[in-house]
Design a protein around this motif. Structure first.
Motif, PDB file in Angstrom:
ATOM      1  N   VAL A 102     -14.493  26.512 -10.684  1.00 36.34           N
ATOM      2  CA  VAL A 102     -13.247  25.760 -10.510  1.00 36.34           C
ATOM      3  C   VAL A 102     -13.531  24.295 -10.803  1.00 36.34           C
ATOM      4  N   TYR A 103     -12.597  23.640 -11.504  1.00 37.48           N
ATOM      5  CA  TYR A 103     -12.744  22.208 -11.765  1.00 37.48           C
ATOM      6  C   TYR A 103     -12.344  21.421 -10.516  1.00 37.48           C
ATOM      7  N   MET A 104     -13.155  20.445 -10.167  1.00 38.15           N
ATOM      8  CA  MET A 104     -12.898  19.578  -9.021  1.00 38.15           C
ATOM      9  C   MET A 104     -12.819  18.133  -9.497  1.00 38.15           C
ATOM     10  N   ALA A 105     -11.909  17.378  -8.878  1.00 38.41           N
ATOM     11  CA  ALA A 105     -11.785  15.945  -9.178  1.00 38.41           C
ATOM     12  C   ALA A 105     -12.123  15.161  -7.916  1.00 38.41           C
ATOM     13  N   PHE A 106     -12.942  14.155  -8.071  1.00 40.69           N
ATOM     14  CA  PHE A 106     -13.313  13.283  -6.956  1.00 40.69           C
ATOM     15  C   PHE A 106     -12.797  11.881  -7.273  1.00 40.69           C
ATOM     16  N   ILE A 107     -11.847  11.437  -6.451  1.00 43.45           N
ATOM     17  CA  ILE A 107     -11.169  10.169  -6.728  1.00 43.45           C
ATOM     18  C   ILE A 107     -11.488   9.180  -5.612  1.00 43.45           C
ATOM     19  N   GLU A 108     -11.954   8.047  -5.974  1.00 42.77           N
ATOM     20  CA  GLU A 108     -12.230   6.988  -5.014  1.00 42.77           C
ATOM     21  C   GLU A 108     -11.062   6.014  -5.002  1.00 42.77           C
ATOM     22  N   LYS A 109     -10.525   5.802  -3.813  1.00 43.82           N
ATOM     23  CA  LYS A 109      -9.408   4.879  -3.656  1.00 43.82           C
ATOM     24  C   LYS A 109      -9.815   3.732  -2.748  1.00 43.82           C
ATOM     25  N   LYS A 110      -9.627   2.522  -3.248  1.00 44.06           N
ATOM     26  CA  LYS A 110      -9.975   1.346  -2.469  1.00 44.06           C
ATOM     27  C   LYS A 110      -8.892   1.106  -1.423  1.00 44.06           C
ATOM     28  N   GLY A 111      -9.306   0.779  -0.232  1.00 44.65           N
ATOM     29  CA  GLY A 111      -8.358   0.547   0.847  1.00 44.65           C
ATOM     30  C   GLY A 111      -7.442  -0.629   0.573  1.00 44.65           C
ATOM     31  N   ARG A 112      -6.194  -0.509   1.063  1.00 44.71           N
ATOM     32  CA  ARG A 112      -5.201  -1.574   0.881  1.00 44.71           C
ATOM     33  C   ARG A 112      -4.993  -2.326   2.190  1.00 44.71           C
ATOM     34  N   PRO A 113      -4.499  -3.553   2.117  1.00 47.58           N
ATOM     35  CA  PRO A 113      -4.173  -4.288   3.345  1.00 47.58           C
ATOM     36  C   PRO A 113      -3.117  -3.534   4.154  1.00 47.58           C
ATOM     37  N   THR A 114      -3.290  -3.516   5.455  1.00 51.11           N
ATOM     38  CA  THR A 114      -2.348  -2.800   6.319  1.00 51.11           C
ATOM     39  C   THR A 114      -0.939  -3.353   6.187  1.00 51.11           C
ATOM     40  N   ALA A 115      -0.820  -4.666   5.983  1.00 55.65           N
ATOM     41  CA  ALA A 115       0.503  -5.285   5.867  1.00 55.65           C
ATOM     42  C   ALA A 115       1.293  -4.683   4.713  1.00 55.65           C
ATOM     43  N   GLU A 116       0.636  -4.396   3.591  1.00 60.33           N
ATOM     44  CA  GLU A 116       1.331  -3.785   2.456  1.00 60.33           C
ATOM     45  C   GLU A 116       1.853  -2.398   2.823  1.00 60.33           C
ATOM     46  N   ILE A 117       1.012  -1.644   3.506  1.00 59.41           N
ATOM     47  CA  ILE A 117       1.398  -0.284   3.895  1.00 59.41           C
ATOM     48  C   ILE A 117       2.545  -0.323   4.897  1.00 59.41           C
ATOM     49  N   ILE A 118       2.484  -1.279   5.837  1.00 59.05           N
ATOM     50  CA  ILE A 118       3.553  -1.408   6.841  1.00 59.05           C
ATOM     51  C   ILE A 118       4.871  -1.758   6.162  1.00 59.05           C
ATOM     52  N   ALA A 119       4.828  -2.661   5.192  1.00 59.18           N
ATOM     53  CA  ALA A 119       6.052  -3.055   4.489  1.00 59.18           C
ATOM     54  C   ALA A 119       6.695  -1.851   3.809  1.00 59.18           C
ATOM     55  N   GLU A 120       5.884  -1.042   3.136  1.00 60.02           N
ATOM     56  CA  GLU A 120       6.410   0.163   2.491  1.00 60.02           C
ATOM     57  C   GLU A 120       6.930   1.155   3.525  1.00 60.02           C
ATOM     58  N   MET A 121       6.224   1.270   4.642  1.00 62.38           N
ATOM     59  CA  MET A 121       6.632   2.191   5.698  1.00 62.38           C
ATOM     60  C   MET A 121       8.000   1.814   6.261  1.00 62.38           C
ATOM     61  N   VAL A 122       8.194   0.529   6.566  1.00 60.23           N
ATOM     62  CA  VAL A 122       9.457   0.092   7.166  1.00 60.23           C
ATOM     63  C   VAL A 122      10.620   0.328   6.217  1.00 60.23           C
ATOM     64  N   GLU A 123      10.418   0.015   4.942  1.00 61.75           N
ATOM     65  CA  GLU A 123      11.507   0.238   3.988  1.00 61.75           C
ATOM     66  C   GLU A 123      11.836   1.718   3.884  1.00 61.75           C
ATOM     67  N   ALA A 124      10.823   2.576   3.859  1.00 63.53           N
ATOM     68  CA  ALA A 124      11.069   4.012   3.785  1.00 63.53           C
ATOM     69  C   ALA A 124      11.806   4.507   5.029  1.00 63.53           C
ATOM     70  N   ILE A 125      11.432   3.992   6.190  1.00 64.74           N
ATOM     71  CA  ILE A 125      12.086   4.403   7.438  1.00 64.74           C
ATOM     72  C   ILE A 125      13.547   3.971   7.439  1.00 64.74           C
ATOM     73  N   VAL A 126      13.797   2.715   7.077  1.00 64.53           N
ATOM     74  CA  VAL A 126      15.162   2.187   7.107  1.00 64.53           C
ATOM     75  C   VAL A 126      16.053   2.947   6.124  1.00 64.53           C
ATOM     76  N   ARG A 127      15.542   3.192   4.931  1.00 60.42           N
ATOM     77  CA  ARG A 127      16.381   3.848   3.918  1.00 60.42           C
ATOM     78  C   ARG A 127      16.553   5.345   4.187  1.00 60.42           C
ATOM     79  N   GLY A 128      15.628   5.930   4.899  1.00 56.07           N
ATOM     80  CA  GLY A 128      15.718   7.368   5.142  1.00 56.07           C
ATOM     81  C   GLY A 128      15.987   7.754   6.576  1.00 56.07           C
ATOM     82  N   PHE A 129      16.475   6.812   7.397  1.00 54.62           N
ATOM     83  CA  PHE A 129      16.650   7.111   8.823  1.00 54.62           C
ATOM     84  C   PHE A 129      17.770   8.131   9.024  1.00 54.62           C
ATOM     85  N   PRO A 130      17.533   9.169   9.835  1.00 56.77           N
ATOM     86  CA  PRO A 130      18.505  10.273   9.965  1.00 56.77           C
ATOM     87  C   PRO A 130      19.591  10.037  11.008  1.00 56.77           C
TER      88      PRO A 130
END
Length: 591
Positions: A102-130
């Motif tokens: 089986v072919y396997m892919a190993f991808i290294e992802k550099k960590g992002r600042p938490t503030a960037e992730i929080i900003a994306e999280m809040v927008e997703a929550i606000v736009r998708g709030f049920p």
């Protein structure tokens, strides 16, 4: 470790939506944080009349570097599968590693600042709030329960920068709409936030608001030698209506106490959100009420109490009028009005439902030791109050008012009790009827509901039960168990099913398959079918009456007389055969 503080500040959020909104905010935040690899040490949400708040402790300032392992197609897989996997992984085939074919892919992802992730999280929550219901406002396309005014979002005392539909994040929020300075203030962390709200007359925690309401009410009652009539549902609601809840004791005209206490409490609770009170150590209500204000008035609430007393007086005057008019009318005119009240489009009028309940209650009465005539009379009168003016204004009093009217008109106490309690139990905390007549009528009411709605294929689903059939079934079970009854309903349900079918030409019992030659049945096939139906009819508890339920005899005569085409496409033949498929559970005819 850093703390995240988020507040979504809007215009007034309906009280009934706040508790679920807090749960949804917590759930969505946890999901987004977990997807980013964050596991906060603590996360808590709050909901109030104008704000949803979240605080998360123990978040890192940046995401750790990650190494992801993706499983690809097997060696020798079609080129299309390989191309799709390479696009997903963003790699070339030379960068893949083969492991066990089986072919396997190993991808290294550099960590992002938490503030960037929080900003994306809040927008997703606000736009998708049920929200159960939401709105748009102005020129914005954003949907929220009420217009969203501010977003406070700080991580480690620093603003997380982002904007949603022109609403920019910041570290500023607002306190009470009227009390205090009524100006925005800065909050860099949760402690400053809570202290600032307290200073600006806002209690953040709903449980603290409830405690404040209860303690204030009990203090007012103690000073006047009264007792609070506690109401958890009302407490939950008013705690979501006021940011700075302040109980105020008001007075009402003692003459209104001649009304049934349920009427007074319902008018207070439903229309005005007042708590009822009674004299300490006594039954019945006292001529006072407690309203929950959202301000701490300089005069101690005297003007608020006087204004609310006027409104309550108007409400109770209406209730007194309804009562006076109803006692002039009586049950018989109400029963006639039920001919014009539709129970369900496929199950006839409420008057027809009453006839079915009367018949079924009369059959149940001997099984539970109830007097048959009293039971039939109680069943006949049970739904009459639906046509009264009082129940028209206060639908939640159906049954209860019927009991009061029955006693007022001098009817037998057992009949009055059965009329009053035939809806019971209406929930797991509600008591079940115990008197034999009440038991018989309550069972008949619930069983008729179950048989009728299953007859028209309105069964509950995993997510919906619009006719409360589960509650009816659970009510039947509780009545039987808690009264220690040993009864068999099979024959009763069979006869009642027939009763429903006869009234509305319904066909509803499903079971074994029934098939007919789609090209067009022959005369021999139909004659064989008629013989089977008649034999089945004689072998069932319904006896010869089953033919009437499907207008079977009329169909047979018309067919044999040549009045109906032998082609299966004929609509009358279609209806007849489809009816048989649903009704005769034990007939199996294979053409």
């Amino acid at each position: 470790m850093p703390q995240l503080l988020l507040e979504l500040f809007s215009e007034e959020i309906p009280a009934r939506m706040q508790a679920q909104a807090a749960k949804d905010l917590e759930r969505m935040a946890r999901e987004h944080l977990a997807a980013a690899g964050f596991l906060p040490e603590a996360l808590k949400t709050f909901a109030g009349p104008r704000r949803l708040t979240l605080v998360a402790e123990g978040l890192p300032l940046a995401q750790a570097d990650r190494k992801e392992e993706l499983k690809g197609p097997r060696v020798g897989a079609p080129p299309q599968a390989m191309e799709g996997f390479l696009r997903k992984a963003g790699l070339t085939q030379e960068q893949l590693v083969e492991r066990d074919g089986v072919y396997m892919a190993f991808i290294e992802k550099k960590g992002r600042p938490t503030a960037e992730i929080i900003a994306e999280m809040v927008e997703a929550i606000v736009r998708g709030f049920p929200w159960p219901k939401s709105m748009i406002w102005g020129t914005k396309k954003l949907r929220w329960v009420r217009p969203l005014k501010r977003i406070l979002c700080v991580l480690d005392r620093e603003v997380v920068p982002f904007a949603i539909e022109g609403i920019e994040s910041g570290d500023v929020t607002e306190g009470h709409r009227f009390m205090g300075e009524a100006k925005p203030f800065v909050a860099k962390d949760f402690d400053e936030y809570v202290a600032g709200l307290e200073k600006h007359f806002v209690v953040l925690d709903v449980e603290e608001r409830k405690q404040r309401i209860l303690e204030g009410c009990k203090t007012l009652c103690f000073a006047r030698h009264l007792e609070l009539v506690e109401d958890q549902g009302l407490l939950d609601e008013v705690a979501g209506l006021a940011e700075w809840p302040t109980p105020v004791l008001g007075d009402m005209d003692p003459a209104f106490l001649s009304l049934p206490p349920e009427v007074i409490r319902t008018s207070m609770r439903t229309h005005q959100k007042y708590f009822a009170v009674r004299k300490a150590g006594e039954e019945g209500l006292a001529p006072h009420f407690i309203t929950i204000a959202n301000i701490q008035a300089a005069d101690g609430g005297a003007v608020i109490a006087a204004g609310n007393a006027k409104v309550l007086s108007s409400r109770l005057s209406d209730a007194r009028f309804f009562w006076d008019e109803d006692v002039k009318v009586g049950f018989e005119p109400w029963l006639k009005k039920l001919d014009g009240v539709t129970f369900h489009a496929k199950l006839g009028t409420m008057a027809q439902r009453v006839e079915r309940i009367v018949a079924l209650a009369g059959e149940i009465a001997p099984l539970v030791g109830a007097d048959v005539e009293k039971t039939r009379e109680a069943a006949r009168l049970a739904k009459a109050d639906l046509a009264s003016q009082m129940v028209g204004e206060f639908p939640e009093l159906q049954g209860i008012m019927g009991g009061y009217y029955a006693r007022t008109f001098g009817l037998d106490a057992e009949i009055a009790a059965a009329v009053e309690g035939h809806y019971k139990p209406q929930g797991p905390s509600d008591a079940v009827p115990t008197a034999p007549v009440s038991v018989a009528v309550a069972l008949a009411d619930k069983l008729d509901t179950l048989v009728g709605f299953f007859a028209i294929d309105e069964k509950p689903t995993g997510s919906k039960d619009p006719y409360a059939l589960r509650r009816a079934a659970l009510g039947v079970i509780r009545i039987i168990l808690e009264n220690g009854l040993r009864v068999t309903f099979q024959a009763l349900l069979s006869s009642h099913s027939l009763r429903v079918a006869q009234n509305f030409d319904l066909t509803f019992v499903s079971g074994r398959s029934y098939e007919l030659d789609m090209a067009g049945p022959s005369a021999d096939q139909f004659e064989k079918l008629f013989d089977e139906v008649e034999a089945f009819s004689r072998s069932t508890p319904w006896g010869g009456h089953i033919e009437a339920a499907l207008s079977f005899s009329k169909f047979k005569k018309a067919y044999l007389a040549g009045e109906i085409t032998k082609n299966y496409s004929d609509v009358r033949v279609h209806e007849f055969v489809d009816g048989l498929k649903r009704f005769y559970s034990d007939i199996s005819y294979i053409a």
